[in-house]
Design a protein around this motif. Structure first.
Motif, PDB file in Angstrom:
ATOM      1  N   GLU A 194      -7.485  -3.779  14.415  1.00 40.05           N
ATOM      2  CA  GLU A 194      -8.524  -3.512  13.349  1.00 40.05           C
ATOM      3  C   GLU A 194     -10.157  -4.492  13.465  1.00 40.05           C
ATOM      4  O   GLU A 194      -9.915  -5.538  12.751  1.00 40.05           O
ATOM      5  CB  GLU A 194      -7.954  -3.818  12.079  1.00 40.05           C
ATOM      6  N   HIS A 244      -9.127   0.763  -7.490  1.00 39.74           N
ATOM      7  CA  HIS A 244      -9.720   1.103  -5.859  1.00 39.74           C
ATOM      8  C   HIS A 244      -8.950   1.917  -4.279  1.00 39.74           C
ATOM      9  O   HIS A 244      -9.065   3.227  -4.692  1.00 39.74           O
ATOM     10  CB  HIS A 244     -10.024  -0.141  -5.335  1.00 39.74           C
ATOM     11  N   ARG A 245      -7.240   1.994  -4.538  1.00 33.97           N
ATOM     12  CA  ARG A 245      -6.892   2.763  -4.336  1.00 33.97           C
ATOM     13  C   ARG A 245      -6.871   3.784  -4.968  1.00 33.97           C
ATOM     14  O   ARG A 245      -6.255   5.423  -4.011  1.00 33.97           O
ATOM     15  CB  ARG A 245      -5.502   1.775  -3.650  1.00 33.97           C
ATOM     16  N   SER A 283      -9.181  -9.450   4.615  1.00 21.74           N
ATOM     17  CA  SER A 283      -8.461  -9.844   3.462  1.00 21.74           C
ATOM     18  C   SER A 283      -6.709  -9.668   4.059  1.00 21.74           C
ATOM     19  O   SER A 283      -6.511 -11.293   3.759  1.00 21.74           O
ATOM     20  CB  SER A 283      -8.675  -8.731   2.593  1.00 21.74           C
ATOM     21  N   ALA A 284      -6.804  -9.079   4.372  1.00 22.66           N
ATOM     22  CA  ALA A 284      -5.450  -9.006   4.893  1.00 22.66           C
ATOM     23  C   ALA A 284      -5.020 -10.713   6.018  1.00 22.66           C
ATOM     24  O   ALA A 284      -3.963 -11.407   5.877  1.00 22.66           O
ATOM     25  CB  ALA A 284      -5.235  -8.549   5.837  1.00 22.66           C
ATOM     26  N   LYS A 323       0.686  -1.526  -0.176  1.00 21.61           N
ATOM     27  CA  LYS A 323       0.234  -0.105   0.098  1.00 21.61           C
ATOM     28  C   LYS A 323       0.854   0.688   0.218  1.00 21.61           C
ATOM     29  O   LYS A 323       0.934   1.964  -0.596  1.00 21.61           O
ATOM     30  CB  LYS A 323      -0.676  -0.082   1.073  1.00 21.61           C
ATOM     31  N   PHE A 361       0.415  -6.699  -5.096  1.00 16.35           N
ATOM     32  CA  PHE A 361       0.488  -7.816  -3.655  1.00 16.35           C
ATOM     33  C   PHE A 361      -0.317  -8.055  -3.569  1.00 16.35           C
ATOM     34  O   PHE A 361      -1.472  -7.839  -3.904  1.00 16.35           O
ATOM     35  CB  PHE A 361       1.588  -6.871  -2.541  1.00 16.35           C
ATOM     36  N   GLY A 362      -0.422  -8.684  -2.145  1.00 18.65           N
ATOM     37  CA  GLY A 362      -2.178  -9.765  -2.089  1.00 18.65           C
ATOM     38  C   GLY A 362      -2.343 -10.242  -3.264  1.00 18.65           C
ATOM     39  O   GLY A 362      -1.838 -11.231  -3.271  1.00 18.65           O
ATOM     40  N   TYR A 363      -3.773 -10.119  -3.340  1.00 20.91           N
ATOM     41  CA  TYR A 363      -4.329 -11.374  -4.301  1.00 20.91           C
ATOM     42  C   TYR A 363      -3.840 -10.242  -5.616  1.00 20.91           C
ATOM     43  O   TYR A 363      -5.143 -10.976  -6.965  1.00 20.91           O
ATOM     44  CB  TYR A 363      -5.996 -11.024  -4.510  1.00 20.91           C
ATOM     45  N   ASP A 364      -2.907  -9.866  -6.262  1.00 21.24           N
ATOM     46  CA  ASP A 364      -2.957  -9.086  -7.065  1.00 21.24           C
ATOM     47  C   ASP A 364      -2.636 -10.116  -8.448  1.00 21.24           C
ATOM     48  O   ASP A 364      -3.501  -9.757  -9.935  1.00 21.24           O
ATOM     49  CB  ASP A 364      -2.303  -7.715  -7.224  1.00 21.24           C
ATOM     50  N   TYR A 405     -12.399  -4.834  -5.272  1.00 25.20           N
ATOM     51  CA  TYR A 405     -11.415  -3.719  -4.504  1.00 25.20           C
ATOM     52  C   TYR A 405     -12.121  -3.089  -4.323  1.00 25.20           C
ATOM     53  O   TYR A 405     -12.750  -2.343  -4.836  1.00 25.20           O
ATOM     54  CB  TYR A 405      -9.724  -4.183  -4.963  1.00 25.20           C
ATOM     55  N   LYS A 409      -2.225   0.133 -12.769  1.00 24.82           N
ATOM     56  CA  LYS A 409      -2.799   0.177 -11.481  1.00 24.82           C
ATOM     57  C   LYS A 409      -3.395   1.131 -10.932  1.00 24.82           C
ATOM     58  O   LYS A 409      -5.217   1.278  -9.838  1.00 24.82           O
ATOM     59  CB  LYS A 409      -1.673  -0.901 -10.260  1.00 24.82           C
ATOM     60  N   ASP A 423      -7.861   1.702   4.318  1.00 27.42           N
ATOM     61  CA  ASP A 423      -9.095  -0.101   5.109  1.00 27.42           C
ATOM     62  C   ASP A 423      -9.369  -0.661   3.330  1.00 27.42           C
ATOM     63  O   ASP A 423      -9.779   0.111   2.695  1.00 27.42           O
ATOM     64  CB  ASP A 423      -9.464   0.488   6.373  1.00 27.42           C
ATOM     65  N   SER A 424      -8.904  -1.715   3.085  1.00 28.54           N
ATOM     66  CA  SER A 424      -9.252  -2.378   1.547  1.00 28.54           C
ATOM     67  C   SER A 424      -9.220  -3.638   2.326  1.00 28.54           C
ATOM     68  O   SER A 424      -8.904  -4.320   3.062  1.00 28.54           O
ATOM     69  CB  SER A 424      -8.229  -1.968   0.790  1.00 28.54           C
ATOM     70  N   GLY A 425      -9.880  -4.254   0.911  1.00 33.56           N
ATOM     71  CA  GLY A 425      -9.673  -5.617   0.613  1.00 33.56           C
ATOM     72  C   GLY A 425     -10.310  -6.285  -0.762  1.00 33.56           C
ATOM     73  O   GLY A 425     -10.823  -5.200  -1.220  1.00 33.56           O
ATOM     74  N   LYS A 480      -7.462   3.004  12.486  1.00 32.79           N
ATOM     75  CA  LYS A 480      -5.900   2.873  12.983  1.00 32.79           C
ATOM     76  C   LYS A 480      -5.749   4.692  12.091  1.00 32.79           C
ATOM     77  O   LYS A 480      -5.383   4.950  13.159  1.00 32.79           O
ATOM     78  CB  LYS A 480      -5.994   2.286  11.074  1.00 32.79           C
TER      79      LYS A 480
HETATM   80  P1  IMP Z   1      -5.763  -3.945   5.483  1.00 31.39           P
HETATM   81  O1  IMP Z   1      -4.144  -3.642   6.158  1.00 31.39           O
HETATM   82  O2  IMP Z   1      -6.677  -4.462   6.578  1.00 31.39           O
HETATM   83  O3  IMP Z   1      -6.777  -2.948   5.196  1.00 31.39           O
HETATM   84  O4  IMP Z   1      -5.799  -5.039   4.685  1.00 31.39           O
HETATM   85  C1  IMP Z   1      -5.622  -4.595   3.365  1.00 31.39           C
HETATM   86  C2  IMP Z   1      -5.672  -6.393   2.763  1.00 31.39           C
HETATM   87  O5  IMP Z   1      -6.380  -6.428   1.341  1.00 31.39           O
HETATM   88  C3  IMP Z   1      -4.419  -6.627   2.256  1.00 31.39           C
HETATM   89  O6  IMP Z   1      -3.624  -7.449   2.778  1.00 31.39           O
HETATM   90  C4  IMP Z   1      -4.744  -7.563   0.622  1.00 31.39           C
HETATM   91  O7  IMP Z   1      -4.916  -8.932   1.105  1.00 31.39           O
HETATM   92  C5  IMP Z   1      -5.978  -7.018   0.406  1.00 31.39           C
HETATM   93  N1  IMP Z   1      -5.811  -5.731  -1.021  1.00 31.39           N
HETATM   94  C6  IMP Z   1      -6.162  -4.465  -0.427  1.00 31.39           C
HETATM   95  N2  IMP Z   1      -5.592  -3.488  -1.462  1.00 31.39           N
HETATM   96  C7  IMP Z   1      -4.777  -4.780  -2.539  1.00 31.39           C
HETATM   97  C8  IMP Z   1      -4.954  -4.609  -3.481  1.00 31.39           C
HETATM   98  O8  IMP Z   1      -4.481  -3.414  -4.450  1.00 31.39           O
HETATM   99  N3  IMP Z   1      -3.556  -5.646  -4.228  1.00 31.39           N
HETATM  100  C9  IMP Z   1      -3.900  -6.871  -3.276  1.00 31.39           C
HETATM  101  N4  IMP Z   1      -4.200  -7.452  -2.565  1.00 31.39           N
HETATM  102  C10 IMP Z   1      -5.203  -5.511  -2.011  1.00 31.39           C
END
Ligand code: IMP
Length: 190
Positions: free
Chosen positions: A40, A175-176, A84-85, A13, A147-150, A114, A170, A68-70, A52
Motif C-alpha cells: 500500500e 465510516h466503514r 494508520s495501520a 475489517k 480493533f485498532g484505535y477503537d 475515521y 458501530k 482502505d481506511s484510517g 489492493k
Molecule cells: P489499511 O489496511 O491500510 O486500510 O489500515 C487500516 C488501519 O486504520 C487499521 O489497521 C487501523 O489502524 C485503522 N482503522 C481503520 N478503520 C478502523 C476502525 O474501524 N477502527 C479502528 N481502527 C481503524
C-alpha cells in the motif's frame, strides 16, 4: 447468489463487513489461495484501495472490493491517515494507539475522524464508495471491542468508545458502515 472477494487480511475489517452483507457470497483471500502481502505505497486512501483491489482482481479474475481506511487527527494535521495501520513503524494496533496518546498529551483539540474508501472492481469497471465518522479521542483506553484505535475513539453524539459500543451500533454510524451500505445500494441496482 453472486460472489465478491474481500481484498483484506485485516480480521477486524472482515468481521464488520461480513456482519453487514447478506445475499452475497463473500470470498476471503484464503478462499482464493492468495497468500502474498499487498503493498500500500500511496498517499491517498483511493490509490491504496485501488492497488489492493486491482492486485486481487488480476490474481483471481473475480469481482472484488478493498477497503482502505484510517484515523485522521486534527491536532496531528490529519495523521496517521493512510499510515494508520503501521503508524509506530510496524503493524501493531496497541503501539499505534499509544503513539497517538503520547502525541496528544496536553492537546486541547482531540477531535478526529475515521475515513474509509472502498474500491470495487465490478465487471471490469472501477467504483469508489466513501464514509466518514467524526469523533473525539479520549486519554485512556475503554472497551475491548472493535480493533485498532477503537478503545480511544468516541463517535460524535455518543458517550461510549467504539471499543464499548456493540458492533451493530458501530456499523450503523461508522465510516466503514456508511461506505459498505453505499456499495450494497449500488450492487442492488445492478
Ligand atoms: P489499511 O489496511 O491500510 O486500510 O489500515 C487500516 C488501519 O486504520 C487499521 O489497521 C487501523 O489502524 C485503522 N482503522 C481503520 N478503520 C478502523 C476502525 O474501524 N477502527 C479502528 N481502527 C481503524
Amino acid at each position: 447468489m453472486y460472489q465478491l472477494v474481500i481484498a483484506s487480511n485485516n480480521e477486524g475489517k472482515i468481521r464488520e463487513i461480513k456482519s453487514m452483507i447478506e445475499d452475497i457470497e463473500l470470498l476471503s483471500l484464503k478462499d482464493i489461495g492468495f497468500t502474498a502481502e499487498i503493498p500500500e505505497p500511496y498517499h491517498t486512501f483511493e490509490e491504496n484501495a485501488l492497488t489492493k483491489a486491482s492486485a486481487i482482481h488480476q490474481f483471481s479474475g473475480k469481482n472484488v472490493f478493498a477497503d482502505d481506511s484510517g484515523l485522521c487527527v486534527k491536532a496531528l494535521h490529519g495523521s496517521p491517515g493512510v499510515d494508520s495501520a503501521h503508524y509506530c513503524g510496524e503493524r501493531d494496533d496497541e503501539k499505534n494507539l499509544q503513539k497517538i496518546l503520547d502525541e496528544l498529551k496536553g492537546a486541547d483539540d482531540r477531535s478526529a475522524f475515521y475515513k474509509a474508501v472502498i474500491c470495487l472492481i465490478w465487471n471490469e469497471e472501477v467504483y469508489y464508495f466513501e464514509g466518514i465518522c467524526e469523533g473525539e479521542l479520549i486519554e485512556e483506553k475503554r472497551g475491548a471491542g472493535g480493533f485498532g484505535y477503537d478503545p480511544i475513539f468516541i463517535p460524535k453524539g455518543y458517550e461510549q468508545t467504539f471499543g464499548e459500543l456493540p458492533l451493530a451500533i458501530k456499523n450503523q454510524i461508522s465510516h466503514r458502515g456508511k461506505a459498505v451500505r453505499k456499495m450494497i445500494a449500488f450492487l442492488n441496482e445492478q
